[in-house]
Design a protein around this motif. Structure first.
Motif, PDB file in Angstrom:
ATOM      1  N   GLY A  87       9.650   2.190  -6.211  1.00  0.00           N
ATOM      2  CA  GLY A  87       8.489   1.937  -7.076  1.00  0.00           C
ATOM      3  C   GLY A  87       8.072   0.496  -7.335  1.00  0.00           C
ATOM      4  N   GLU A  88       8.592  -0.258  -6.973  1.00  0.00           N
ATOM      5  CA  GLU A  88       8.114  -1.623  -6.765  1.00  0.00           C
ATOM      6  C   GLU A  88       6.933  -2.102  -5.883  1.00  0.00           C
ATOM      7  N   PRO A  89       5.969  -2.886  -6.109  1.00  0.00           N
ATOM      8  CA  PRO A  89       4.714  -3.209  -5.409  1.00  0.00           C
ATOM      9  C   PRO A  89       5.455  -3.739  -4.150  1.00  0.00           C
ATOM     10  N   VAL A  90       4.905  -3.705  -3.211  1.00  0.00           N
ATOM     11  CA  VAL A  90       5.195  -4.357  -1.729  1.00  0.00           C
ATOM     12  C   VAL A  90       3.964  -5.195  -1.141  1.00  0.00           C
ATOM     13  N   HIS A  91       4.420  -6.357  -0.923  1.00  0.00           N
ATOM     14  CA  HIS A  91       3.723  -7.282  -0.211  1.00  0.00           C
ATOM     15  C   HIS A  91       4.425  -7.808   1.010  1.00  0.00           C
ATOM     16  N   ASP A 103       3.958  -5.759  12.260  1.00  0.00           N
ATOM     17  CA  ASP A 103       3.032  -5.076  11.338  1.00  0.00           C
ATOM     18  C   ASP A 103       3.814  -4.398  10.360  1.00  0.00           C
ATOM     19  N   ARG A 104       4.908  -4.741   9.734  1.00  0.00           N
ATOM     20  CA  ARG A 104       5.488  -4.148   8.737  1.00  0.00           C
ATOM     21  C   ARG A 104       5.752  -5.052   7.438  1.00  0.00           C
ATOM     22  N   GLN A 105       6.410  -4.605   6.212  1.00  0.00           N
ATOM     23  CA  GLN A 105       6.389  -5.397   5.295  1.00  0.00           C
ATOM     24  C   GLN A 105       7.765  -4.684   4.562  1.00  0.00           C
ATOM     25  N   LEU A 106       8.459  -5.579   4.031  1.00  0.00           N
ATOM     26  CA  LEU A 106       9.751  -5.171   3.315  1.00  0.00           C
ATOM     27  C   LEU A 106       9.763  -5.127   1.761  1.00  0.00           C
ATOM     28  N   CYS A 107      10.089  -4.267   1.187  1.00  0.00           N
ATOM     29  CA  CYS A 107      10.367  -4.191  -0.161  1.00  0.00           C
ATOM     30  C   CYS A 107      11.453  -5.222  -0.705  1.00  0.00           C
ATOM     31  N   LEU A 108      11.225  -6.296  -1.401  1.00  0.00           N
ATOM     32  CA  LEU A 108      12.013  -7.150  -1.730  1.00  0.00           C
ATOM     33  C   LEU A 108      13.091  -6.671  -2.612  1.00  0.00           C
ATOM     34  N   HIS A 109      12.799  -5.579  -3.375  1.00  0.00           N
ATOM     35  CA  HIS A 109      13.798  -5.097  -4.250  1.00  0.00           C
ATOM     36  C   HIS A 109      14.988  -4.081  -3.490  1.00  0.00           C
ATOM     37  N   CYS A 110      14.599  -3.282  -2.969  1.00  0.00           N
ATOM     38  CA  CYS A 110      15.586  -2.226  -2.374  1.00  0.00           C
ATOM     39  C   CYS A 110      15.656  -2.567  -0.822  1.00  0.00           C
ATOM     40  N   ARG A 111      14.729  -3.178  -0.338  1.00  0.00           N
ATOM     41  CA  ARG A 111      14.769  -3.657   1.206  1.00  0.00           C
ATOM     42  C   ARG A 111      14.468  -2.632   2.081  1.00  0.00           C
ATOM     43  N   LEU A 165      11.903  -1.171   4.641  1.00  0.00           N
ATOM     44  CA  LEU A 165      10.674  -1.598   5.501  1.00  0.00           C
ATOM     45  C   LEU A 165       9.564  -0.361   5.328  1.00  0.00           C
ATOM     46  N   HIS A 166       8.261  -0.880   5.244  1.00  0.00           N
ATOM     47  CA  HIS A 166       7.209  -0.185   4.988  1.00  0.00           C
ATOM     48  C   HIS A 166       6.158  -0.631   6.217  1.00  0.00           C
ATOM     49  N   PRO A 167       5.136   0.609   6.472  1.00  0.00           N
ATOM     50  CA  PRO A 167       4.029  -0.047   7.098  1.00  0.00           C
ATOM     51  C   PRO A 167       3.083  -0.588   6.345  1.00  0.00           C
ATOM     52  N   LEU A 168       1.912  -1.600   6.899  1.00  0.00           N
ATOM     53  CA  LEU A 168       1.175  -2.284   6.008  1.00  0.00           C
ATOM     54  C   LEU A 168       0.274  -1.406   4.970  1.00  0.00           C
ATOM     55  N   THR A 169      -0.006  -0.664   5.168  1.00  0.00           N
ATOM     56  CA  THR A 169      -0.953   0.268   4.254  1.00  0.00           C
ATOM     57  C   THR A 169      -0.062   0.611   2.959  1.00  0.00           C
ATOM     58  N   VAL A 170       1.056   0.424   2.906  1.00  0.00           N
ATOM     59  CA  VAL A 170       1.824   0.710   1.766  1.00  0.00           C
ATOM     60  C   VAL A 170       1.752  -0.150   0.624  1.00  0.00           C
ATOM     61  N   ARG A 171       1.214   0.348  -0.604  1.00  0.00           N
ATOM     62  CA  ARG A 171       1.252  -0.884  -1.673  1.00  0.00           C
ATOM     63  C   ARG A 171       2.342  -0.717  -2.929  1.00  0.00           C
ATOM     64  N   VAL A 172       2.979   0.363  -2.980  1.00  0.00           N
ATOM     65  CA  VAL A 172       3.970   0.632  -3.769  1.00  0.00           C
ATOM     66  C   VAL A 172       5.013   1.350  -3.137  1.00  0.00           C
ATOM     67  N   CYS A 173       6.458   0.708  -3.084  1.00  0.00           N
ATOM     68  CA  CYS A 173       7.491   1.329  -2.404  1.00  0.00           C
ATOM     69  C   CYS A 173       8.094   2.674  -2.972  1.00  0.00           C
ATOM     70  N   ASP A 174       7.777   3.532  -2.011  1.00  0.00           N
ATOM     71  CA  ASP A 174       8.291   4.907  -2.303  1.00  0.00           C
ATOM     72  C   ASP A 174       9.792   5.078  -2.608  1.00  0.00           C
ATOM     73  N   ARG A 175      10.483   4.221  -2.451  1.00  0.00           N
ATOM     74  CA  ARG A 175      11.942   4.503  -2.627  1.00  0.00           C
ATOM     75  C   ARG A 175      12.197   4.213  -4.070  1.00  0.00           C
ATOM     76  N   TRP A 193      15.993   2.341 -13.178  1.00  0.00           N
ATOM     77  CA  TRP A 193      17.200   1.544 -13.543  1.00  0.00           C
ATOM     78  C   TRP A 193      17.672   0.464 -12.233  1.00  0.00           C
ATOM     79  N   PHE A 194      17.446   0.989 -11.274  1.00  0.00           N
ATOM     80  CA  PHE A 194      17.786   0.036  -9.973  1.00  0.00           C
ATOM     81  C   PHE A 194      16.841  -1.145 -10.262  1.00  0.00           C
ATOM     82  N   ARG A 195      15.586  -1.092 -10.587  1.00  0.00           N
ATOM     83  CA  ARG A 195      14.641  -2.070 -10.462  1.00  0.00           C
ATOM     84  C   ARG A 195      14.993  -3.271 -11.587  1.00  0.00           C
ATOM     85  N   LEU A 196      15.214  -2.391 -12.844  1.00  0.00           N
ATOM     86  CA  LEU A 196      15.577  -3.280 -14.072  1.00  0.00           C
ATOM     87  C   LEU A 196      16.794  -4.108 -13.650  1.00  0.00           C
ATOM     88  N   TYR A 197      17.826  -3.511 -13.082  1.00  0.00           N
ATOM     89  CA  TYR A 197      19.041  -4.166 -12.873  1.00  0.00           C
ATOM     90  C   TYR A 197      18.930  -5.215 -11.898  1.00  0.00           C
TER      91      TYR A 197
END
Ligand SMILES: [Zn+2]
Lengths: 187, 217
Positions: free
Chosen positions: B34-38, B12-20, B22-32, A118-122
């Motif tokens: 679920g958005e892909p991280v680059h 050597d970090r990367q930020l999830c642009l959706h929930c902000r 911070l992840h290490p570079l090895t992460v591909r999908v945000c664990d918080r 829901w958060f991502r969609l929002y």
């Protein structure tokens, strides 16, 4: 990259490089929930109340926001009808529904499984909600139509203004980031 | 007050642009969330270039073809965007005329100019202009949706004015072209990663390793 202090939710932070606001806590969830429910309640009558009555040389026409777009669809301009319907009317409504799906369970103390979705969609819809542009468009259209015949503003128009206002207040009050911070929830 | 910072590339970090988060570079999908991280938006520059050019192309028919056609007993009247502006200026509604002009002509033009400038800042590495570029980026991000105004007006007019032979309004072909142009500038703005303007070094993210060693000076 800036390391924020451990209890970040009590004050606001700005980026030292570009001075953008990094974080400011939103309003308490219970206020946001009330506003979102009001927005949805205002939307229901919008689907059948006319925004205006137009009278050109004895011929009368009444139109709701949805009927107007339905005519565009019937004319074959599907994309325009679809995009206008989504950005102007439906995305704000869907945003309110998503917000309630997140905040109501969180307010009562449990974290639903779908909350990340829901958060991502929002977040994605935030860019594409254009209720304010649509409201100004209605006003411009009314001014344009004044030259064509006799025109009366319908109750739908007044409702649409209130719909927009409550929608706007809800989105300003709600900082989606707060759903990740436990201490932002229970105050 | 001066504060110090380090960038995500230095750390050597990367930020999830959706929930902000911070992840290490090895992460591909945000664990918080679920958005892909680059570390930077993938293919940001070529995608922004393509969408900007496409928007310019669509703006040509958008401005030359009629936006809407008014059919009445007096005959048919097809008007372009500029005709709509002139109509209001001539009928003593200068305020509305200026609003339509700003939304339909000035904003798209300004947006495309800024997008070009931002792309040039990244291309030539004009880092001293990055802060100014960022300000422009925020402006176009904020005003972008207002270009849809005229499309909504046309849709409303077409929907409301349906009086058989007396007066009918039909959507013109420019409306589609204009809407596509506006949507493309909005997608272009979303795909542009403003952090690229500030970057001094090339990302060390594993999947972009092949770019290491190429010095863009
Ligand atoms: Zn995330």
């Amino acid at each position: 990259m800036v390391a924020l202090p451990l209890h970040p939710t009590s004050s606001q932070y700005r980026c030292p490089r570009c001075h953008a606001l990094l974080y400011r806590r939103g309003q308490p969830f219970r206020y946001i929930i009330v506003m979102a429910v009001t927005t949805l309640a205002l939307f229901v009558p919008l689907t059948f109340l006319p925004i205006l009555d137009l009278d050109i040389m004895g011929l009368k026409a009444q139109s709701t926001l949805f009927e107007a777009l339905w005519m565009v669809y019937k004319d074959g301009y599907y994309l325009i009808a679809f995009v206008s319907m989504m950005t102007g009317l439906l995305i704000p409504v869907i945003m309110m529904v998503l917000l309630l799906l997140m905040l109501v369970p969180l307010h009562f103390g449990y974290r639903p499984r779908g909350v990340a979705l829901w958060f991502r969609l929002y977040e994605k819809m935030r860019e594409w909600g254009m209720a304010e542009v649509y409201l100004i468009a209605v006003i411009v259209a009314i001014i344009k139509l004044l030259g064509m015949g006799t025109l009366h503003i319908g109750p739908g128009f007044v409702l649409f203004i209130f719909f927009f206002l409550t929608f706007y207040i809800t989105t300003v009050w709600f900082n989606p980031e707060d759903i990740w911070y436990e201490d932002a929830m229970d105050y | 007050m001066k504060m110090r910072w380090i960038t995500d590339i230095e750390a050597d970090r990367q930020l999830c642009l959706h929930c902000r988060k911070l992840h290490p570079l090895t992460v591909r999908v945000c664990d918080r969330c679920g958005e892909p991280v680059h570390q930077r938006i993938p293919h940001s520059i070529p995608v922004t270039w393509s969408l900007t050019v496409a928007a310019i192309i669509f703006l040509v028919p958008a401005n030359l073809l009629p936006m809407m056609i008014v059919k009445s007993i007096a005959g048919e009247d097809a008007g372009t965007i500029m005709d709509g502006v002139i109509y209001f200026l001539e009928h003593g509604e200068a305020g509305i005329g200026i609003v339509i002009f700003t939304a339909s002509i000035f904003v798209p033009f300004f947006k495309l100019t800024v997008l070009f400038y931002l792309l040039l800042i990244v291309h030539f590495g004009w880092r001293r202009r990055a802060l100014f570029g960022l300000k422009l980026y925020r402006i176009i991000h904020f005003i972008g949706k207002w270009s849809m105004l005229d499309i909504f007006v046309v849709a409303l007019m077409v929907g409301i004015v349906q009086f058989k032979n007396l007066a009918t309004i039909v959507t013109g072909p420019a409306a589609i072209a204009f809407m596509l142009a506006v949507l493309m500038t909005m997608f272009a703005t979303e795909h542009f990663d403003p952090r690229l303007m500030f970057d001094k070094e090339i990302s060390k993210k594993p999947e972009t390793k092949q770019h290491e060693g190429i010095d863009h000076g």
